[in-house]
Each structure stands twice: as C-alpha cells, then as structure tokens.
Enzyme design. Structure first.
Site, PDB file in Angstrom:
ATOM      1  N   ALA A  72       0.810  -1.219   0.000  1.00  0.00           N
ATOM      2  CA  ALA A  72       0.000   0.000   0.000  1.00  0.00           C
ATOM      3  C   ALA A  72       0.844   1.271   0.000  1.00  0.00           C
ATOM      4  O   ALA A  72       0.428   2.287  -0.544  1.00  0.00           O
ATOM      5  CB  ALA A  72      -0.961  -0.002   1.188  1.00  0.00           C
ATOM      6  N   SER A 200      -3.150  -3.977   0.274  1.00  0.00           N
ATOM      7  CA  SER A 200      -1.890  -4.597   0.697  1.00  0.00           C
ATOM      8  C   SER A 200      -2.159  -5.994   1.231  1.00  0.00           C
ATOM      9  O   SER A 200      -2.998  -6.166   2.126  1.00  0.00           O
ATOM     10  CB  SER A 200      -1.260  -3.726   1.787  1.00  0.00           C
ATOM     11  OG  SER A 200      -0.074  -4.318   2.248  1.00  0.00           O
ATOM     12  N   THR A 240      10.099  -7.325 -12.747  1.00  0.00           N
ATOM     13  CA  THR A 240       9.625  -8.707 -12.852  1.00  0.00           C
ATOM     14  C   THR A 240       8.515  -8.958 -11.845  1.00  0.00           C
ATOM     15  O   THR A 240       8.673  -8.659 -10.662  1.00  0.00           O
ATOM     16  CB  THR A 240      10.794  -9.688 -12.602  1.00  0.00           C
ATOM     17  OG1 THR A 240      11.779  -9.437 -13.592  1.00  0.00           O
ATOM     18  CG2 THR A 240      10.340 -11.134 -12.661  1.00  0.00           C
ATOM     19  N   CYS A 326       4.708   2.002  12.148  1.00  0.00           N
ATOM     20  CA  CYS A 326       5.672   2.843  11.451  1.00  0.00           C
ATOM     21  C   CYS A 326       6.191   3.954  12.344  1.00  0.00           C
ATOM     22  O   CYS A 326       7.265   4.478  12.138  1.00  0.00           O
ATOM     23  CB  CYS A 326       5.016   3.453  10.223  1.00  0.00           C
ATOM     24  SG  CYS A 326       3.700   2.436   9.602  1.00  0.00           S
TER      25      CYS A 326
HETATM   26  N1  PMP Z   1      -2.111   2.530   4.696  1.00  0.00           N
HETATM   27  C1  PMP Z   1      -2.602   2.068   5.855  1.00  0.00           C
HETATM   28  C2  PMP Z   1      -3.917   2.593   6.357  1.00  0.00           C
HETATM   29  C3  PMP Z   1      -1.887   1.110   6.586  1.00  0.00           C
HETATM   30  O1  PMP Z   1      -2.365   0.667   7.746  1.00  0.00           O
HETATM   31  C4  PMP Z   1      -0.654   0.633   6.080  1.00  0.00           C
HETATM   32  C5  PMP Z   1       0.159  -0.398   6.828  1.00  0.00           C
HETATM   33  N2  PMP Z   1       0.624   0.049   8.103  1.00  0.00           N
HETATM   34  C6  PMP Z   1      -0.183   1.157   4.855  1.00  0.00           C
HETATM   35  C7  PMP Z   1      -0.947   2.087   4.196  1.00  0.00           C
HETATM   36  C8  PMP Z   1       1.117   0.714   4.261  1.00  0.00           C
HETATM   37  O2  PMP Z   1       0.993  -0.565   3.744  1.00  0.00           O
HETATM   38  P1  PMP Z   1       2.263  -1.434   3.309  1.00  0.00           P
HETATM   39  O3  PMP Z   1       2.810  -2.002   4.576  1.00  0.00           O
HETATM   40  O4  PMP Z   1       1.693  -2.476   2.419  1.00  0.00           O
HETATM   41  O5  PMP Z   1       3.209  -0.545   2.617  1.00  0.00           O
END
Ligand code: PMP
Length: 384
Positions: A72, A200, A240, A326
């Site tokens: 995502a 994701s 790829t 994060c």
């Molecule tokens: N958007 C939201 C609302 C999420 O919760 C997350 C995952 N923490 C992401 C984006 C990012 O997704 P990805 O880990 O697949 O990069």
C-alpha cells in the site's frame, strides 16, 4: 507473547503459503511471467493473470484496471504523485485528511515542497471525516481527493461511498487507501465511483511485499509512473512480477472473502470480551467511535498510565502497540488521536490492541488479565 498487533500485519494464512510454493521451485511455475517466448513463461504469465482476475473480481473491478505493486505504501505513492504530476496543469490542490497513514501524508508533504497545496481535513472526536467539510474544501485548483477507508489506529470506517457519490459528477480524482479494509469489508467498485484504490496483502493474511492499485479506466485516469523499466503492468510499475507473492495474495484474498462475515463476527466477539474484561477497572476510555468501525481494532487509554510504560511492562507477554507500527519506536503521541482533539492522559496513554482470524477467546482473556494487573501495578507505583 500473545500477538495482538494484527493491524500492523497478519500472519500469512497456511493455505496462502501453500499456494506460493509452486512459483518458487524448479518443478513448478518459477519462470519469469514476462518470458512468454517459451511455454514455461507463458504458464507463469497465465497464473499471474488468473490471480489478477480473481482479485479484481472480488472488488468489482476489471482485471485490466488492477496492477500489482509492493504494497500500500507504493500504491499510495503511485496514485497520489502519479495523478499530481500528470494533471498539475489543471490545478495544484489536493484534499486529504489529518488521520491518513504516513505513506499518504508524507507523499502530500513532498508534493507541497514541489508547489502543490494540500488541505488536511480534521476528523470529529469520533475519528470520522465529514463529507460536507470535504466538499467545502474543493476549489477551482483541486485535482484530487485521497481519503482512507478504515483508519489503522482506531478502526473507524470513513464515509467513502458518500464521498465517491458526491464527487462522481466532478472531474476530481478520488483515491482510497483501503489497506486496512480490503479483505475485511466488502468493496464494490462497480457500484462505488472510486478512481484509485490501494490494497496490501499482508493486512489480509497474505505475504508482505505485495499489494495492488486499482486504476479506473487507465486511459482516462493517466498516472505518471514512479519507476521506469521493462514495461510490465502497462508501464505503470515495471519490474519482474513477483509471481509467488501474487499467488499468495490472490489465495489469501479469496479466503478473506469466503470468511468475511465469519472473521468479522469472530472479531466482534473478541472485542466484546476484551472490553468487558478491561472495564473491570476504573479509568478506562475507548478512543474512536464504536458504531462505524471494524471490530478488529481496540484503541484504549488508561487514566494515569502512559502507553510506553504499559507496553514495555507487557513486552514479554503481549505484542501490542501505541499508534501505528511505522511510528512506534519513537515514543510520540499519536497524530491520529491528536487530530481527534484527544489530549492529556488519554492521548499519552492510548494503546492499540488488534486481533484477527487466529486470535482465540482464551488469548483475549489472558491479555485482559495481564493488562489489568499491569495497569493496577503501574498506578500503585505512581502513587508511592
Ligand atoms: N495505509 C494504511 C492505512 C496502513 O495501515 C498501512 C500499513 N501500516 C499502509 C498504508 C502501508 O501498507 P504497506 O505495509 O503495504 O506498505
């Protein structure tokens, strides 16, 4: 420890792991899906296309409108920068919310440094964005709106169908970050006029490192690619194709839809048990509205207890988080709860407990007991 951080990532479903294996080994479909000169490559390509069709159908989309990405974060970057760069001569204003994931917020910040202006809508105290506020923010310069489907810290569901309908007759692009909702809430793009949608796999029991972006009618919604290379994914995302990841994602997505109501009901039950368990003590506050929400996330604060001390005290027994993965590490108050006008103890004491398909009632009861005893101990310590 008991794993209660499903909103950060889910374990990969055993069925999905099984589905990935043939794409890795010599006896299977390991060939490069772009090597269509030979029949092994062709077989790999048709497997990828089957997975694409399967995923697209589950969200009411055409397979040609769905491209694979690494997740995502990448999908959000490609959607937002991709539109901004293509349509910057039409206008340079973007509307989003203050409670988006960092992959949206930081992409918008970057675009601000490149001369775009961005409106960050505030949610109400329940954590919900208001469609009227959004429409009031539209100017002649606005080119796109990006709003998440479900918030990753509170589980609150945003009114994306209402927003999509309200924007349907405009020339604004509407992007939805559906990382937390895909595979948990039904999304039907054949009925909801969303232009771009990010998903994701690792949030719905698929592997990490794979996701996708839906781009409605690619020829009309023209994205500027972020990477250049071998032409894969209509030149929008060359490289790829990770066929094993794609097979795992498609399998996990199918299972998630077969289990949509079971998983939902299971989580609802677990959430009820957890809330009842935590309310055995005083000074417990739930954050975020409890009506328009997914049941797999509980955001809760305990009076007189900081989230960092609670999480550290429980570290060996429970895997829980404050805010999103994060941003944890740096112990900072959640910008999502702050935007909801939550302050003081309730802000600094907020923890996110998230669970899913494989969480048991016994684990939730144990977790409730562990939290209560630690909160009680930490409160007593603070008094001495
Ligand atoms: N958007 C939201 C609302 C999420 O919760 C997350 C995952 N923490 C992401 C984006 C990012 O997704 P990805 O880990 O697949 O990069």
């Amino acid at each position: 420890p008991i794993y209660l951080d499903y909103a950060a990532t889910t374990p990969t479903a055993p069925e999905a792991v099984e589905a990935m294996l043939p794409y890795l080994t010599q006896s299977g479909l390991f060939a490069n899906p772009a090597s269509t000169q030979h029949c092994l490559g062709e077989a790999a390509e048709s497997a990828v296309e089957r997975a694409r069709t399967q995923i697209a159908e589950l969200i009411g989309a055409h397979a040609k409108d769905f491209i694979f990405t690494s997740g995502a974060t990448e999908s959000n970057n490609l959607a937002i920068k991709g539109i901004a760069l293509t349509y910057r001569d039409r206008g340079r204003h973007i509307i989003t919310s203050a409670i988006e994931h960092k992959s949206v917020l930081d992409t918008c910040k970057y675009l601000e440094s490149e001369g775009f202006s961005v409106t960050y809508l505030s949610p109400n105290r329940e954590g919900m964005i208001n469609t009227k506020d959004l429409l009031n923010a539209v100017t002649d310069e606005t080119i796109m709106v990006t709003i998440m489907h479900v918030n990753n810290e509170t589980g609150v569901i945003q009114p994306i169908e209402q927003i999509a309908d309200a924007l349907a007759d405009t020339n604004l692009f509407f992007h939805v970050d559906a990382a937390q909702s895909a595979g948990k809430l039904a999304i039907d793009l054949s009925k909801t006029p969303i232009d771009l949608l990010s998903i994701s796999a690792h949030k719905f029991y698929g592997p990490k490192g794979i996701g996708g972006l839906y781009v409605r009618n690619r020829k009309k919604t023209r994205l500027t690619p972020m990477m250049h290379g071998g032409g894969q994914e209509h030149n929008l995302r060359p490289g790829t194709l990770a066929s094993h990841q794609i097979a795992g994602m498609a399998n996990a997505f199918k299972i998630a839809h077969e289990n949509l109501s079971n998983d939902f009901e299971h989580c609802r039950q677990l959430k009820r048990t957890l809330i009842n368990s935590l309310h055995r003590i005083e000074g417990v506050t739930l954050n975020g509205g409890q009506t328009h929400t997914l049941p797999n996330i509980l955001n809760v604060s305990f009076d007189n207890v900081g989230s960092d001390s609670l999480i550290i005290a429980l570290r060996d027994r429970l895997a829980i988080a404050s805010g999103s993965a994060c941003n944890s590490g740096a112990i900072e108050a959640s910008y999502v709860l702050r935007a909801m006008a939550i302050e003081g103890d309730r802000l600094y004491g907020a923890v996110r407990i998230s669970f899913g398909r494989y969480t048991t009632e016994a684990e939730i009861l144990n977790a409730g007991d562990a939290i209560i005893s630690e909160v009680t101990r930490l409160r007593e310590l603070a008094l001495t």
